[in-house]
Scaffold this motif. Structure first.
Motif, PDB file in Angstrom:
ATOM      1  N   ALA A  27       5.107   0.347  13.849  1.00 13.84           N
ATOM      2  CA  ALA A  27       3.835   1.948  13.765  1.00 13.84           C
ATOM      3  C   ALA A  27       4.200   1.389  11.807  1.00 13.84           C
ATOM      4  CB  ALA A  27       4.619   3.161  14.021  1.00 13.84           C
ATOM      5  N   PRO A  28       2.498   1.402  11.402  1.00 14.06           N
ATOM      6  CA  PRO A  28       2.160   0.886  10.377  1.00 14.06           C
ATOM      7  C   PRO A  28       2.565   2.124   9.831  1.00 14.06           C
ATOM      8  CG  PRO A  28       0.335   1.174  12.244  1.00 14.06           C
ATOM      9  CD  PRO A  28       1.762   1.410  12.887  1.00 14.06           C
ATOM     10  N   TYR A  29       2.293   2.678   8.647  1.00 15.33           N
ATOM     11  CA  TYR A  29       2.718   3.138   7.687  1.00 15.33           C
ATOM     12  C   TYR A  29       1.169   3.432   6.580  1.00 15.33           C
ATOM     13  CZ  TYR A  29       5.707  -0.075   4.791  1.00 15.33           C
ATOM     14  OH  TYR A  29       6.858  -0.794   4.401  1.00 15.33           O
ATOM     15  N   PHE A  30       1.561   4.181   5.390  1.00 14.00           N
ATOM     16  CA  PHE A  30       0.603   4.046   4.209  1.00 14.00           C
ATOM     17  C   PHE A  30       1.388   2.579   3.635  1.00 14.00           C
ATOM     18  CE2 PHE A  30      -0.432   8.586   4.371  1.00 14.00           C
ATOM     19  CZ  PHE A  30      -2.062   7.992   5.580  1.00 14.00           C
ATOM     20  N   VAL A  31      -0.235   1.624   2.869  1.00 13.02           N
ATOM     21  CA  VAL A  31       0.343   0.858   2.180  1.00 13.02           C
ATOM     22  C   VAL A  31      -1.046   1.250   1.041  1.00 13.02           C
ATOM     23  CG1 VAL A  31       1.787  -1.527   2.833  1.00 13.02           C
ATOM     24  CG2 VAL A  31      -0.920  -0.994   3.362  1.00 13.02           C
ATOM     25  N   GLU A  32      -0.300   0.167   0.069  1.00 16.37           N
ATOM     26  CA  GLU A  32      -1.791   0.499  -1.292  1.00 16.37           C
ATOM     27  C   GLU A  32      -2.474   1.742  -1.369  1.00 16.37           C
ATOM     28  OE1 GLU A  32      -4.516  -3.711  -0.960  1.00 16.37           O
ATOM     29  OE2 GLU A  32      -4.546  -2.760   1.108  1.00 16.37           O
ATOM     30  N   SER A  33      -1.031   1.903  -1.764  1.00 15.07           N
ATOM     31  CA  SER A  33      -1.487   3.780  -2.041  1.00 15.07           C
ATOM     32  C   SER A  33      -1.462   4.163  -2.732  1.00 15.07           C
ATOM     33  CB  SER A  33      -1.290   4.505  -0.552  1.00 15.07           C
ATOM     34  OG  SER A  33       0.299   4.552  -0.749  1.00 15.07           O
ATOM     35  N   ASP A  35      -2.880   5.129  -5.410  1.00 16.50           N
ATOM     36  CA  ASP A  35      -3.001   6.284  -6.290  1.00 16.50           C
ATOM     37  C   ASP A  35      -4.636   6.575  -4.649  1.00 16.50           C
ATOM     38  OD1 ASP A  35      -5.413   8.037  -6.638  1.00 16.50           O
ATOM     39  OD2 ASP A  35      -6.244   6.738  -9.133  1.00 16.50           O
ATOM     40  N   PRO A  36      -3.468   7.521  -3.914  1.00 17.15           N
ATOM     41  CA  PRO A  36      -4.300   7.855  -2.779  1.00 17.15           C
ATOM     42  C   PRO A  36      -5.770   8.485  -2.647  1.00 17.15           C
ATOM     43  CG  PRO A  36      -1.342   8.494  -3.395  1.00 17.15           C
ATOM     44  CD  PRO A  36      -2.137   8.426  -4.216  1.00 17.15           C
ATOM     45  N   SER A  37      -5.985   8.626  -4.308  1.00 19.05           N
ATOM     46  CA  SER A  37      -7.415   9.228  -4.503  1.00 19.05           C
ATOM     47  C   SER A  37      -8.250   9.009  -3.937  1.00 19.05           C
ATOM     48  CB  SER A  37      -7.433  10.171  -6.184  1.00 19.05           C
ATOM     49  OG  SER A  37      -7.379   9.081  -7.020  1.00 19.05           O
ATOM     50  N   LEU A  38      -7.752   7.355  -4.237  1.00 21.78           N
ATOM     51  CA  LEU A  38      -8.533   6.149  -4.502  1.00 21.78           C
ATOM     52  C   LEU A  38      -9.366   5.415  -2.962  1.00 21.78           C
ATOM     53  CD1 LEU A  38      -8.388   4.221  -7.611  1.00 21.78           C
ATOM     54  CD2 LEU A  38      -9.869   5.687  -7.284  1.00 21.78           C
TER      55      LEU A  38
END
Length: 157
Positions: free
Chosen positions: A85-91, A93-96
């Protein structure tokens, strides 16, 4: 309004009866246990000796605090081990913005960059991510070769 006042308690009562008669409505997964390293996974069978895939699920904790389930595939040649299952990457700075993706470890494929890893019994690491159309995008960064330093977890299925 009257309908929702009657319907909600009726559903709660039905759920309570089901829990009482059937036990807990949610099955609990077996706990993860460290069972080896990437180097222990045989690239021809995708299995760790004494931990057959018919009995055990494998997991890896990579950029996560807890293991996530992985799948090992052997398309044509070599082995690829990736999070299911995918998860958050390249995060950072979540605001971006953030993207879904994950990791893949591979060896003995046609890729030239996994040769040095496989020669030492290890796997090449790369990250992957999904596009806005949910297509897996080419890998976008690597942390090199992994073998004994990446723990593999197992749990009974």
């Amino acid at each position: 309004m009257l309908r929702s006042k009657i319907l909600r308690p009726t559903l709660l009562l039905a759920a309570s009866i089901a829990c009482t008669l059937l036990g807990s409505p949610l099955a609990q997964a077996e706990p993860w246990q460290a069972c080896g390293t990437l180097q222990n996974i045989d690239p021809t069978t995708c299995a760790i000796p004494d931990r057959p895939l018919t009995t055990y699920e494998y997991g890896i904790a990579y950029n996560t605090f807890e293991p996530v389930p992985v799948v090992c595939t052997t398309w044509n040649t070599g082995a690829r081990i990736a999070n299911k299952a995918p998860y958050f990457v390249e995060s950072d700075d979540p605001s971006l913005g953030m993207r879904y993706g994950g990791f893949v470890f591979y060896q003995n494929t046609y890729a030239a960059d996994d040769d040095e890893c496989a020669n030492s019994g290890g796997y090449r690491h790369w990250y992957w991510r999904l596009t806005t159309d949910n297509v897996v995008e080419r890998t976008f960064g690597s942390n090199g070769c992994y073998n004994t330093q990446q723990t593999v977890y197992c749990r009974s299925q």
